[in-house]
Design a protein around this motif. Structure first.
Motif, PDB file in Angstrom:
ATOM      1  N   GLU A 114      -6.300   4.343   4.400  1.00  0.00           N
ATOM      2  CA  GLU A 114      -6.040   3.790   2.660  1.00  0.00           C
ATOM      3  C   GLU A 114      -5.711   5.081   1.764  1.00  0.00           C
ATOM      4  N   SER A 117      -3.025   7.556   2.665  1.00  0.00           N
ATOM      5  CA  SER A 117      -1.252   6.973   2.805  1.00  0.00           C
ATOM      6  C   SER A 117      -1.058   6.980   1.160  1.00  0.00           C
ATOM      7  N   GLN A 121       1.929   9.170  -0.459  1.00  0.00           N
ATOM      8  CA  GLN A 121       2.850   8.291  -1.328  1.00  0.00           C
ATOM      9  C   GLN A 121       3.309   9.000  -2.772  1.00  0.00           C
ATOM     10  N   TRP A 140       5.971   5.588   2.344  1.00  0.00           N
ATOM     11  CA  TRP A 140       5.065   6.464   3.478  1.00  0.00           C
ATOM     12  C   TRP A 140       3.209   6.381   3.382  1.00  0.00           C
ATOM     13  N   HIS A 141       2.927   6.735   4.522  1.00  0.00           N
ATOM     14  CA  HIS A 141       1.815   5.803   5.359  1.00  0.00           C
ATOM     15  C   HIS A 141       1.450   6.803   6.615  1.00  0.00           C
ATOM     16  N   THR A 235       1.459  10.692   9.713  1.00  0.00           N
ATOM     17  CA  THR A 235       2.397  10.446   9.073  1.00  0.00           C
ATOM     18  C   THR A 235       3.132   9.492   9.854  1.00  0.00           C
ATOM     19  N   ALA A 265       2.220   1.190   0.950  1.00  0.00           N
ATOM     20  CA  ALA A 265       1.509   2.792   1.302  1.00  0.00           C
ATOM     21  C   ALA A 265      -0.587   2.696   1.683  1.00  0.00           C
ATOM     22  N   GLY A 269      -2.598   1.788   5.406  1.00  0.00           N
ATOM     23  CA  GLY A 269      -3.331   2.499   5.746  1.00  0.00           C
ATOM     24  C   GLY A 269      -4.319   1.764   6.178  1.00  0.00           C
TER      25      GLY A 269
END
Length: 341
Positions: A114, A117, A121, A140-141, A235, A265, A269
Motif C-alpha cells: 500500500e 503503491s 503513483q 500504477w501500483h 510495478t 493505487a 497495494g
C-alpha cells in the motif's frame, strides 16, 4: 415519400436517444487465474464499483488468464492498440520500455504494497507520463515485500550461488545475478510448471500470489529479511485504451477518473498486502521452512546488491534523466507513505 421521411426522422430520433445515453461496454483482460488475489479482490471489486457509480451505463466484462489471447507481455499493447479496453499487467514484462518506473524495483527500497503503491503513483504522475502517453493510466501500483521461495534452504548469501531463480523483470534479474544466482526471466503464470519440471530451483514472488500458483506445495523453503524494507517489489499498471476513454461522454469519463489515481493505487497495494497474509498462512499450515535472515545477514545482501542501484542511476543519467535524484525521490516518497507503519 412522406412516410419515408417520417420513418427516417423516427430512426434518427431513436439513434440520438440511444447515442445520448451512450452505454459503454468494456473488456478487461489480465493474466492470472480468476481466483488469484488481484483478479478476485481488486479488479472485480473495482469494475463493480465503476459499473455501480455509472448507474449501469458502463459494463465491464473481465477476462482472466489471457482468455482473449496473446501472452502477458503483450497486454500493454493490447490496451494501446485497442484489441481490449482495459488491462492489468506487470510493467517489467516489457524490459526497457518504461525505465523510469524501475527505481521502485531496486533492492531494499520498498516497504508495504500500500505505501509503496501510493509512492509509485505520486512519482509516476510526475515522472512517467511521457512513457505511458499512449494509454489512459488508471493506476500504477506495487506488490508487498518480494521474497525467495526455494526447493533448498537459502539461509545465507552463499546459498544463492548457482541457484536458477525466476525473476519477473530486467531489474530483478540483475539483482539476482548480483546476489550470485542464475536469473531466469519468465511471466508469473509460468512459475508453477517451471518449478515442477526443474527448469528453476526457486522463484521470487510475494506471498499473495503463491496460493494460485501452488508454490507452497512445490517448494518448502521461504526466505524473508529483517527490517522494514522488502528485498524488492514489482510495478504494475492498470491502463485503458485512450480512444475508448476519449469516446465516452464527460459524465462517464468522470466515473473512470473518480476510480483512478492514488486511492485506487492504494487499494490495489492494500489488497496485495492482505493477500500476503493468506499466502504465508498456507505455507505455515504446511509446516514449511520460513527463514527470516537476521539484521547482519540482511545487511550483507544490501551491500552486495548496492552496486545495482549505482548502475541504474548511471544508466538513467545516460538517458538524460537524473538517476540519483529519481532514486532519492522514490526512497523519500516510500518513507513518506510508510510513516506510522
Amino acid at each position: 415519400m412522406l412516410k419515408c421521411s417520417i420513418a427516417a426522422v423516427v430512426a434518427l430520433g431513436s439513434m440520438t436517444v440511444s447515442g445520448f445515453a451512450q452505454d459503454v461496454s468494456l473488456r478487461l483482460h489480465q493474466m492470472l487465474p480468476p481466483q488469484a488475489t488481484i483478479p478476485a479482490k481488486a479488479l472485480k471489486p473495482w469494475a463493480e464499483k465503476v459499473m455501480q457509480e455509472s448507474g449501469g451505463r458502463i459494463k465491464i466484462d473481465q477476462f482472466d488468464a489471457m482468455a482473449l489471447g496473446g501472452t502477458p507481455p503483450s497486454l500493454y499493447d493490447q490496451a494501446k492498440d485497442g484489441a481490449v479496453d482495459i488491462i492489468w499487467t506487470v510493467i517489467g514484462y516489457t524490459p526497457g520500455r518504461f525505465p523510469t518506473t524501475e527505481a521502485f524495483e531496486l533492492p531494499f527500497l520498498m516497504t508495504t504494497g500500500e505505501a509503496t503503491s501510493k509512492a509509485l503513483q505520486e512519482y509516476c504522475e510526475k515522472h512517467c507520463m511521457e512513457e505511458f502517453a499512449d494509454v489512459k493510466v488508471i493506476a500504477w501500483h506495487a506488490h508487498g515485500p518480494g521474497l525467495i521461495h526455494s526447493k533448498t534452504p537459502v539461509n545465507t548469501l552463499e546459498d544463492m550461488k548457482g541457484l536458477k531463480i525466476r525473476g519477473g523483470s530486467r531489474t530483478i534479474n540483475q539483482m539476482l545475478e548480483k546476489l550470485g544466482s542464475i536469473p531466469v526471466g519468465m511471466p508469473v503464470p509460468a512459475v508453477s510448471e517451471a518449478l515442477s519440471k526443474g527448469v528453476i530451483d526457486a522463484t521470487t514472488i510475494p506471498w499473495e500470489v503463491t496460493p494460485s500458483l501452488k508454490v507452497s506445495e512445490l517448494v518448502s523453503n521461504h526466505t524473508t529479511f529483517s527490517g522494514t524494507n522488502g528485498l524488492y517489489t514489482q510495478t504494475f499498471v492498470v491502463a485503458m485504451n485512450k480512444s475508448a476513454y476519449d469516446a465516452m461522454p464527460d459524465d462517464l469519463k468522470k466515473v473512470i477518473d473518480d476510480n483512478s489515481g492514488i486511492e485506487t493505487a492504494a487499494f490495489f497495494g492494500r489488497v496485495m498486502d492482505e493477500g500476503d497474509i493468506g499466502g504465508k498462512a498456507i505455507a505455515e499450515g504446511r509446516n514449511n521452512n520460513i527463514i527470516v535472515l537476521d539484521e547482519a545477514e540482511t545487511q550483507r545482501w544490501k551491500d552486495t546488491a548496492a552496486p545495482l542501484v549505482e548502475a541504474w542511476e548511471a544508466e538513467m543519467t545516460g538517458k538524460g534523466k537524473d538517476g540519483k535524484a529519481l532514486v532519492e525521490e522514490a526512497r523519500s516518497l516510500v518513507e513518506k507513505y510508510s510513516t506510522g507503519m
